[in-house]
Design an enzyme around this catalytic site. Structure first.
Site, PDB file in Angstrom:
ATOM      1  N   GLU A  46       0.869  -1.169   0.000  1.00  0.00           N
ATOM      2  CA  GLU A  46       0.000   0.000   0.000  1.00  0.00           C
ATOM      3  C   GLU A  46       0.911   1.227   0.000  1.00  0.00           C
ATOM      4  O   GLU A  46       1.839   1.307   0.811  1.00  0.00           O
ATOM      5  CB  GLU A  46      -0.887   0.013   1.254  1.00  0.00           C
ATOM      6  CG  GLU A  46      -1.820   1.197   1.211  1.00  0.00           C
ATOM      7  CD  GLU A  46      -2.788   1.276   2.385  1.00  0.00           C
ATOM      8  OE1 GLU A  46      -2.845   0.349   3.203  1.00  0.00           O
ATOM      9  OE2 GLU A  46      -3.484   2.301   2.452  1.00  0.00           O
ATOM     10  N   ARG A 270       5.507 -13.208   9.600  1.00  0.00           N
ATOM     11  CA  ARG A 270       5.923 -11.827   9.461  1.00  0.00           C
ATOM     12  C   ARG A 270       7.306 -11.661  10.076  1.00  0.00           C
ATOM     13  O   ARG A 270       7.598 -12.261  11.110  1.00  0.00           O
ATOM     14  CB  ARG A 270       4.909 -10.993  10.253  1.00  0.00           C
ATOM     15  CG  ARG A 270       4.876  -9.554   9.951  1.00  0.00           C
ATOM     16  CD  ARG A 270       3.752  -8.884  10.745  1.00  0.00           C
ATOM     17  NE  ARG A 270       3.865  -7.455  10.537  1.00  0.00           N
ATOM     18  CZ  ARG A 270       3.294  -6.821   9.511  1.00  0.00           C
ATOM     19  NH1 ARG A 270       2.529  -7.482   8.671  1.00  0.00           N
ATOM     20  NH2 ARG A 270       3.470  -5.525   9.357  1.00  0.00           N
ATOM     21  N   LYS A 280       4.474   0.566   9.415  1.00  0.00           N
ATOM     22  CA  LYS A 280       4.561   1.833   8.697  1.00  0.00           C
ATOM     23  C   LYS A 280       3.953   2.973   9.508  1.00  0.00           C
ATOM     24  O   LYS A 280       4.431   4.096   9.461  1.00  0.00           O
ATOM     25  CB  LYS A 280       3.853   1.717   7.336  1.00  0.00           C
ATOM     26  CG  LYS A 280       4.748   1.131   6.261  1.00  0.00           C
ATOM     27  CD  LYS A 280       4.093   1.188   4.908  1.00  0.00           C
ATOM     28  CE  LYS A 280       3.060   0.102   4.777  1.00  0.00           C
ATOM     29  NZ  LYS A 280       2.568  -0.073   3.406  1.00  0.00           N
TER      30      LYS A 280
HETATM   31  P1  ATP Z   1       2.550  -2.209   7.927  1.00  0.00           P
HETATM   32  O1  ATP Z   1       1.844  -2.932   9.016  1.00  0.00           O
HETATM   33  O2  ATP Z   1       3.968  -1.893   8.220  1.00  0.00           O
HETATM   34  O3  ATP Z   1       1.784  -1.043   7.390  1.00  0.00           O
HETATM   35  P2  ATP Z   1       1.512  -3.726   5.802  1.00  0.00           P
HETATM   36  O4  ATP Z   1       1.424  -5.202   5.867  1.00  0.00           O
HETATM   37  O5  ATP Z   1       0.238  -2.976   5.997  1.00  0.00           O
HETATM   38  O6  ATP Z   1       2.660  -3.272   6.751  1.00  0.00           O
HETATM   39  P3  ATP Z   1       1.691  -3.510   3.000  1.00  0.00           P
HETATM   40  O7  ATP Z   1       2.164  -2.376   2.201  1.00  0.00           O
HETATM   41  O8  ATP Z   1       0.260  -3.827   2.965  1.00  0.00           O
HETATM   42  O9  ATP Z   1       2.152  -3.221   4.472  1.00  0.00           O
HETATM   43  O10 ATP Z   1       2.548  -4.804   2.725  1.00  0.00           O
HETATM   44  C1  ATP Z   1       2.854  -5.319   1.462  1.00  0.00           C
HETATM   45  C2  ATP Z   1       3.251  -6.759   1.626  1.00  0.00           C
HETATM   46  O11 ATP Z   1       4.374  -6.873   2.492  1.00  0.00           O
HETATM   47  C3  ATP Z   1       2.125  -7.579   2.230  1.00  0.00           C
HETATM   48  O12 ATP Z   1       2.004  -8.775   1.510  1.00  0.00           O
HETATM   49  C4  ATP Z   1       2.593  -7.829   3.635  1.00  0.00           C
HETATM   50  O13 ATP Z   1       2.075  -9.040   4.104  1.00  0.00           O
HETATM   51  C5  ATP Z   1       4.112  -7.820   3.494  1.00  0.00           C
HETATM   52  N1  ATP Z   1       4.750  -7.429   4.739  1.00  0.00           N
HETATM   53  C6  ATP Z   1       4.546  -6.292   5.443  1.00  0.00           C
HETATM   54  N2  ATP Z   1       5.259  -6.297   6.581  1.00  0.00           N
HETATM   55  C7  ATP Z   1       5.942  -7.471   6.608  1.00  0.00           C
HETATM   56  C8  ATP Z   1       6.853  -8.084   7.533  1.00  0.00           C
HETATM   57  N3  ATP Z   1       7.197  -7.469   8.665  1.00  0.00           N
HETATM   58  N4  ATP Z   1       7.356  -9.296   7.218  1.00  0.00           N
HETATM   59  C9  ATP Z   1       7.023  -9.904   6.071  1.00  0.00           C
HETATM   60  N5  ATP Z   1       6.177  -9.396   5.177  1.00  0.00           N
HETATM   61  C10 ATP Z   1       5.633  -8.192   5.428  1.00  0.00           C
HETATM   62 MG    MG Z   2      -1.412  -3.352   4.651  1.00  0.00          MG
END
Ligand code: ATP
Ligand code: MG
Length: 571
Positions: A46, A270, A280
């Site tokens: 995102e 994760r 984020k």
């Molecule tokens: P945040 O909680 O930091 O906002 P998010 O999961 O909302 O992270 P996205 O931009 O939606 O962020 O993530 C894109 C991809 O990266 C998704 O498939 C998510 O599952 C993966 N991802 C995000 N954080 C991690 C992590 N700490 N370890 C592994 N994969 C991750």
């Molecule tokens: Mg997300």
């Protein structure tokens, strides 16, 4: 091959680490679950912040596994929350994915599919599988039930198809204010899985979108947009983190009801790292409150922060690849990341000598005005890096901490009467000091043994210490930024009641050394290339540098705490 080959050292990918995702894909390929279709994955960030090292794990899995099976990967922006998303993030994400070494098959946006998603919503409405609900957000929450109690039907749940179609078209036309109505899937208010209790598909939001502008005032929710976007792109394996496991039945439900390409969602663990936060939202808070100097502050766990800090993409890939993938969340030691970085930096860093806190060393018996040159390997790990000539003269700088007037026990570096080796140069013995008005040592005088040229013992006599130095007349000054961990607690979220994770910020995470003395060869340093200041650590040139003022960042100190931890564990 998705991994760029423009870097001169190849890092072998680690295939021995258990990775259930690889096993699952291999099985699907063997059983031809998708016929002869290629393995297709996507990385779906995102654009509401910069990528962090957790994303690097997802990227390496999405791109790396597709690549292993001869498949393809799209970069897809999951841009369904117009209020939080920005072009700056879209740009930085593309830059970071490329820097990590990957290139996408197609660049996509969930917003490209808004039209198709809308048509599919109409299809579900016609089939009686969705309805417009007039309950407020609060009322919807009250009707949802809990983990132990079923939910209750909304009074609007059984609206006629025609009425639903009329209201939904008018939602899209902008006739209703934000929050007044939503479109919900009609599934099961008594489902043990709360995600299945008539989840919201669309909400009304009169907000400008970074790509579609004001074309839409209804926006799809993650659960409705994500799986359908996967399906549109013929994604075979949609890998995401474990917190989405409870959403999988819903992911499947939409695809089945619509009868579209059967993408499958698979969840993996994760990445969590000690001393770090990978959220984020929290990273954005650090940036907005000025706790760090932007998203690319070298203390940030963002890819742009690591890049500016001097971490290499190869080192980051080797770290995340070594983790494999499991179905249990854990916490990884930050030291393990540092350990693999050092491994990589050691292979490719150009060596140089730099004295962070200079103390003048005068060799009384070395001819005044004379300069000798010693030939030194640019990188002992890489003969192809060649050698250079390092000037040596009567007046040198050594590290202030390498001299003690009164040496404590086991202090083997320079002190009055003690002989040490100047790296690659000569043995020297200190004999007198010059102090300033307040009694601080400003100059150490010594004699050298001309027979020890090259740093070799002339007669088998041993010295216990080898020290780095620079010739005083042949240096450049630089600012050196010494970075340490951003948080002082291994779990930054661990705070006493009423506290905040900000209380765990390490007050000493940045120390600035203003007048380090560097060997002249380091004047040629380039942003993006790794250097080792011998005996001090790994460094890189910061983009803040100007022709007048060089700025170096410490990537990592040389000492490897992880190696020690490992040794202890093995002992
Ligand atoms: P945040 O909680 O930091 O906002 P998010 O999961 O909302 O992270 P996205 O931009 O939606 O962020 O993530 C894109 C991809 O990266 C998704 O498939 C998510 O599952 C993966 N991802 C995000 N954080 C991690 C992590 N700490 N370890 C592994 N994969 C991750
Ligand atoms: Mg997300």
């Amino acid at each position: 091959m998705a991994v760029h080959t423009d870097s001169h050292v190849e890092t072998p990918e680690i295939h021995s680490t258990p990775n259930f995702l690889r096993d699952m894909i291999a099985e699907d390929v063997r059983l031809k679950r998708y016929g002869n279709a290629v393995v297709q994955t996507r990385f779906p960030p995102e654009p509401n912040g910069y990528l962090h090292i957790g994303h690097a794990k997802a990227i390496c899995l999405d791109f790396g596994l597709a690549d292993e099976f001869g498949g393809k990967t799209n970069l897809r922006f999951d841009d369904t929350n117009p209020e939080k998303e920005e072009q700056e993030y879209v740009d930085s994400i593309q830059n970071d994915v490329r820097w990590l070494g990957f290139d996408w098959e197609r660049l996509c946006y969930a917003s490209d599919y808004f039209g198709q998603l809308y048509e599919w919503a109409i299809q579900l409405l016609r089939a009686g599988k969705a309805y417009v609900d007039d309950l407020s957000a609060d009322e919807i929450r009250q009707h949802r039930g809990t983990l132990t109690e079923p939910g209750r039907d909304s009074p609007y749940r059984n609206r006629a198809v025609e009425e639903n179609l009329d209201l939904f078209t008018r939602m899209k036309a902008g006739e209703f204010p934000d929050g007044s109505r939503v479109l919900r899937a009609k599934i099961d208010m008594a489902s043990p899985n709360i995600n299945m209790r008539d989840p919201i598909m669309y909400r009304i939001l009169h907000a400008e979108h970074h790509r579609t502008g004001n074309e839409w005032c209804i926006y799809p929710m993650y659960d409705y947009a994500h799986g359908q976007s996967d399906s549109i792109e013929n994604v075979t394996h949609s890998m995401c983190t474990l917190e989405f496991a409870d959403h999988r039945p819903l992911y499947r439900w939409f695809i089945e009801q619509l009868g579209i390409f059967p993408s499958q969602q698979i969840e993996f663990d994760r990445l969590n790292l000690t001393y770090t936060l990978l959220s984020k939202r929290k990273l954005l808070q650090l940036v907005q409150e000025g706790r760090v100097n932007g998203w690319d502050d070298p203390r940030m766990p963002t890819l742009s922060g690591f890049r500016r800090r001097g971490f290499t993409p190869e080192g980051i890939r080797s770290f995340v690849t070594s983790l494999g993938a499991t179905r249990t969340n854990g916490i990884i030691d930050f030291e393990m990341l540092e350990h693999l970085q050092r491994d990589d930096l050691n292979k490719r860093a150009t060596r140089g000598m730099a004295v962070l806190r200079p103390l003048k060393l005068v060799i009384d018996n070395f001819p005044e005005g004379q300069t000798e040159y010693v030939e030194v390997a640019n990188n002992p790990e890489d003969p192809a890096a060649g050698t250079r000539q390092v000037p040596f003269s009567r007046e040198l700088y050594i590290e202030r901490e390498d001299f003690r007037e009164v040496p404590p026990p086991k202090y083997y570096r320079l002190s009055p009467g003690k002989e040490v080796r100047l790296r690659n140069a000569y043995f020297v013995t200190a004999h007198s000091l010059v102090k300033d008005a307040v009694g601080s040592v400003v100059e150490v005088h010594c004699t050298y043994d001309p027979a020890s040229r090259g740093g070799n013992s002339p007669d088998g006599r041993k010295v216990k210490s080898t020290m780095h130095w620079v010739s005083a007349a042949h240096t450049i000054s630089a600012e050196v930024r010494l970075y340490d961990k951003l948080f002082s607690n291994p779990n930054p979220l661990h705070v006493p009641e009423g506290g905040s994770f900000l209380d765990n910020l390490n007050p000493n995470s940045l120390e600035v050394v203003s007048h380090a003395k560097l060997e002249l060869s380091l004047a040629e340093a380039k942003v993006g290339a790794p250097y080792q200041f011998e005996r001090v650590g790994y460094f890189c040139l910061d983009p803040d540098s100007t022709a007048e003022k060089l700025v170096f960042n410490r990537t990592l100190a040389l000492k490897d705490t992880w190696a020690r931890i490992e040794k202890k564990a093995g002992a």
